[in-house]
Write an enzyme that holds these catalytic residues in place. Sequence first.
Site, short mmCIF file in Angstrom:
data_model
loop_
_atom_site.label_atom_id
_atom_site.label_comp_id
_atom_site.label_asym_id
_atom_site.label_seq_id
_atom_site.Cartn_x
_atom_site.Cartn_y
_atom_site.Cartn_z
N GLY A 38 1.79 -2.37 -6.22
CA GLY A 38 1.66 -1.06 -5.56
C GLY A 38 0.28 -0.48 -5.82
O GLY A 38 -0.72 -0.89 -5.21
N GLY A 39 0.21 0.47 -6.75
CA GLY A 39 -1.03 1.22 -7.00
C GLY A 39 -2.28 0.35 -7.14
O GLY A 39 -3.33 0.68 -6.57
N TRP A 85 0.83 -1.22 0.00
CA TRP A 85 0.00 0.00 0.00
C TRP A 85 0.86 1.27 0.00
O TRP A 85 0.36 2.35 -0.23
CB TRP A 85 -0.89 0.02 1.24
CG TRP A 85 -2.04 -0.95 1.23
CD1 TRP A 85 -2.28 -1.96 0.32
CD2 TRP A 85 -3.11 -1.00 2.18
NE1 TRP A 85 -3.42 -2.61 0.65
CE2 TRP A 85 -3.96 -2.07 1.78
CE3 TRP A 85 -3.43 -0.28 3.32
CZ2 TRP A 85 -5.12 -2.39 2.50
CZ3 TRP A 85 -4.58 -0.61 4.04
CH2 TRP A 85 -5.41 -1.64 3.62
N LYS A 86 2.14 1.14 0.31
CA LYS A 86 3.02 2.31 0.50
C LYS A 86 2.35 3.25 1.51
O LYS A 86 1.66 2.77 2.41
CB LYS A 86 3.32 2.97 -0.85
CG LYS A 86 3.86 1.93 -1.86
CD LYS A 86 4.46 2.53 -3.07
CE LYS A 86 4.96 1.40 -3.98
NZ LYS A 86 5.64 1.87 -5.17
N SER A 88 4.21 -1.59 -11.89
CA SER A 88 3.07 -1.34 -12.78
C SER A 88 2.34 -2.61 -13.20
O SER A 88 1.91 -2.73 -14.35
CB SER A 88 3.52 -0.53 -14.00
OG SER A 88 4.03 0.73 -13.60
P1 13P Z 1 3.38 0.03 -8.69
O1 13P Z 1 2.62 -1.27 -8.85
O2 13P Z 1 2.53 1.16 -8.24
O3 13P Z 1 4.20 0.33 -9.90
O4 13P Z 1 4.42 -0.20 -7.48
C1 13P Z 1 5.23 -1.31 -7.48
C2 13P Z 1 5.91 -1.40 -6.16
O5 13P Z 1 6.79 -0.61 -5.86
C3 13P Z 1 5.48 -2.46 -5.23
O6 13P Z 1 6.34 -2.57 -4.15
#
Ligand code: 13P
Length: 257
Positions: A236-237, A13-14, A215
């Site tokens: 991530g996103g 989730w960051k 991504s």
């Molecule tokens: P994204 O999927 O948003 O590109 O992020 C990848 C990531 O850094 C997962 O740790």
Amino acid sequence: MSRERAKLVVGNWKMHGRIGENATLLIEVAAGASALQKGVSVGVCVPCPYLAQSQALLSGSVVRWGIQDVSAHTGGAFTGEVAAEMAADFGVTYAIVGHSERRAYHRESPELVASKAQRAIEAGLTPIVCVGETLEEREAGTTERIIGTQLEAVLQALTEEQAAGIVVAYEPVWAIGTGKTARPGQAQDVHAFLRHKLLEKGATVANVPLLYGGSVKPENAEELFGQKDIDGGLIGGASLKSKDFLAICRAAQTVTH
Ligand code: 13P
């Protein structure tokens, strides 16, 4: 050997989320994941303040939860840091270590990341060790040297038995949050290189899950996860929307290695 490996999809989730919206997301992910076949495991790595919420809402479900970083120390005067043992108090399974955002913005060295992986293992957590090259490094032809050094530092710090219990995530820095994904063949080449490095540590280490991150979306997940040495993803996103995250999890079950 590679035909037997299960798939693993983990959300990162960051620094996103609020207590109200998290509840909806966690409950939806838990419900959707319960319909997945055996052979696909699902996790979410949430910001520290939401570990208790994740534990409360995911306990008893098939979804495991994790932390996005741990301290290289076990305790003491380290303001702002969180020890792996503290995360373990909240039933955490996974600890991401060495994410490129931490290597870049917090100047984490390969040796520091290795210490973090050790602390995670000592606390009973599964470290998800992230490695990846920048665009400059790729263009300079140094991808293998860079990620090789990053992985080596961790493997050297661990026994073979410990190393067999980690997860490795290949996340090309140029593909993170940019919408640019590594081509499946390009990612597979790097994964094959990482698999070889793991094999050098020991036969049991060669089978650790090797995730791709950068991504990953419902539209590209199946092709990526269909590659021989790609055992799932670090998302991530797309992990912030239950519909997308679950579609990615389902893509993992449609490809069998
Ligand atoms: P994204 O999927 O948003 O590109 O992020 C990848 C990531 O850094 C997962 O740790």
